[in-house]
Write an enzyme that holds these catalytic residues in place. Structure first.
Site, short mmCIF file in Angstrom:
data_model
loop_
_atom_site.label_atom_id
_atom_site.label_comp_id
_atom_site.label_asym_id
_atom_site.label_seq_id
_atom_site.Cartn_x
_atom_site.Cartn_y
_atom_site.Cartn_z
N ASP A 45 1.18 -1.24 -0.37
CA ASP A 45 -0.28 0.36 -0.07
C ASP A 45 0.82 1.00 -0.48
O ASP A 45 0.46 2.39 -0.54
CB ASP A 45 -1.34 0.14 0.79
CG ASP A 45 -0.18 -0.21 2.45
OD1 ASP A 45 0.70 -0.41 2.53
OD2 ASP A 45 -0.57 0.00 3.75
N ASP A 84 -1.42 -6.11 -0.33
CA ASP A 84 -1.14 -5.73 1.35
C ASP A 84 -2.85 -5.32 1.35
O ASP A 84 -3.74 -4.50 0.56
CB ASP A 84 -1.22 -4.18 1.55
CG ASP A 84 0.68 -3.94 2.03
OD1 ASP A 84 1.33 -5.46 2.94
OD2 ASP A 84 1.55 -3.20 1.98
N LYS A 113 -0.68 -9.40 3.37
CA LYS A 113 -0.01 -9.08 4.24
C LYS A 113 -1.52 -7.81 5.04
O LYS A 113 -1.63 -7.06 4.38
CB LYS A 113 1.59 -8.39 3.97
CG LYS A 113 2.00 -8.05 4.62
CD LYS A 113 3.44 -7.72 4.71
CE LYS A 113 3.46 -6.40 3.71
NZ LYS A 113 3.41 -4.40 4.53
N GLU A 115 -0.91 -5.21 8.88
CA GLU A 115 -0.35 -4.59 9.78
C GLU A 115 0.01 -4.45 11.35
O GLU A 115 -1.96 -5.15 11.24
CB GLU A 115 -0.06 -3.19 9.90
CG GLU A 115 1.11 -2.57 8.60
CD GLU A 115 1.37 -1.70 8.03
OE1 GLU A 115 0.65 -0.36 9.27
OE2 GLU A 115 1.09 -0.76 6.59
N GLU A 181 9.60 -3.80 10.20
CA GLU A 181 10.12 -2.27 9.49
C GLU A 181 10.48 -1.63 9.98
O GLU A 181 10.04 -1.26 11.65
CB GLU A 181 9.15 -1.99 8.75
CG GLU A 181 9.32 -0.43 8.47
CD GLU A 181 7.74 -0.42 7.15
OE1 GLU A 181 7.51 -0.70 7.25
OE2 GLU A 181 8.65 0.87 6.58
#
Ligand code: KIV
Length: 264
Positions: A45, A84, A113, A115, A181
């Site tokens: 994204d 994402d 994916k 977060e 990250e």
């Protein structure tokens, strides 16, 4: 070239071969990224920033993710494709199931994916139970930037322990891969060592199972400041294809990232 599968990625991981991953957002770039032998293409994204010109990834919609993933899968000949889940597409388990179904059935993604740590555990379990491969994402979380900002995560022992616990809990819930990250390299190495799935780093040092970078950073196309952890491979290459090849080679032989890319 044969299509990359999850079992091929697991084999690379078991054999200690670094996994090379890069973002792509359309068919042409996906073609060249795949042609370079990239193991994983991430339809991130981050497209909200590098393609659409927003300041953050938050405005990206599910329809846009489906659109870009479809394009990528038309150009991609062999790489494993992760898409994402955009901001709020995983606000509830039901939303996440519906969004993942669209990314896989309509757009052809191989994996989704999402977060976050504790909050997403029930979502990971539900997706994984349905046979949907899931990639976690810990450390700096671009979708939470308004709350936490763009900072290196896990610098003190408490937050490092929390990240490690969350990584283990995500693995237990069913993720098959983890993106880390902007985490200090020592912590990224510790997490990689304690997990039994591939950990793909971005700004998290060398001692991980593979690396991912944003295509626009690799080609020097990013407008404004490029992150310290990235590298413009086009500077030392004669063409876009040579630059992407050089990135794959540098990840595989361990020459990227080096100490100059450390952020933690
Ligand atoms: O959206 C994206 O490109 C990502 C990478 C930064 C890992 O999530």
């Amino acid at each position: 070239m044969r299509k990359t599968t999850l079992s091929k990625l697991k084999k690379l991981y078991r054999e200690g071969e670094k996994i090379a991953a890069m973002t792509a957002y359309d068919a042409s770039f996906a073609h060249w990224v795949s042609d370079a032998g990239m193991d994983v293409i991430l339809v991130g994204d981050s497209l909200g920033m590098v393609v659409q010109g927003h300041d953050t990834t938050l405005p990206v919609s599910l329809d846009e993710m489906v659109y870009h993933t479809k394009m990528v899968q038309r150009g991609n000949q062999q790489a494993w494709c992760i898409a994402d889940l955009p901001f709020m597409a995983d606000a509830t388990v039901d939303n996440a199931l519906e969004a993942s179904a669209r990314l896989m059935k309509q757009a052809g993604a191989n994996m989704v994916k999402l977060e976050g740590g504790r909050r997403v555990l029930p979502i990971v379990e539900a997706l994984s139970d349905l046979g949907i491969p899931v990639c976690g994402h810990l450390g700096l979380l671009p979708q939470s930037v308004e709350k936490f900002g763009y900072h290196v995560k896990g610098k003190d022992r408490n937050s490092a322990d929390r990240l490690l616990e969350e990584a283990l809990a995500l693995q237990e819930a069913g993720i098959e891969m983890l993106v880390l990250e902007c985490v200090p390299s020592v912590l990224a190495a510790e997490i990689t060592c304690k997990l039994s799935i591939p950990v793909i780093g971005i700004g998290s040092g060398q001692q991980v199972s593979g690396q991912v970078l944003v295509l626009h950073d690799v080609l020097g196309l990013t407008v404004g400041k490029t992150p310290k952890f990235s590298k413009n491979f086009l500077q030392e290459s004669a063409s876009v294809q040579a630059a992407i090849n050089a990135y794959v080679a540098a990840v595989k032989n361990g020459s990227f990232p080096d100490a100059s890319h450390e952020v933690g």
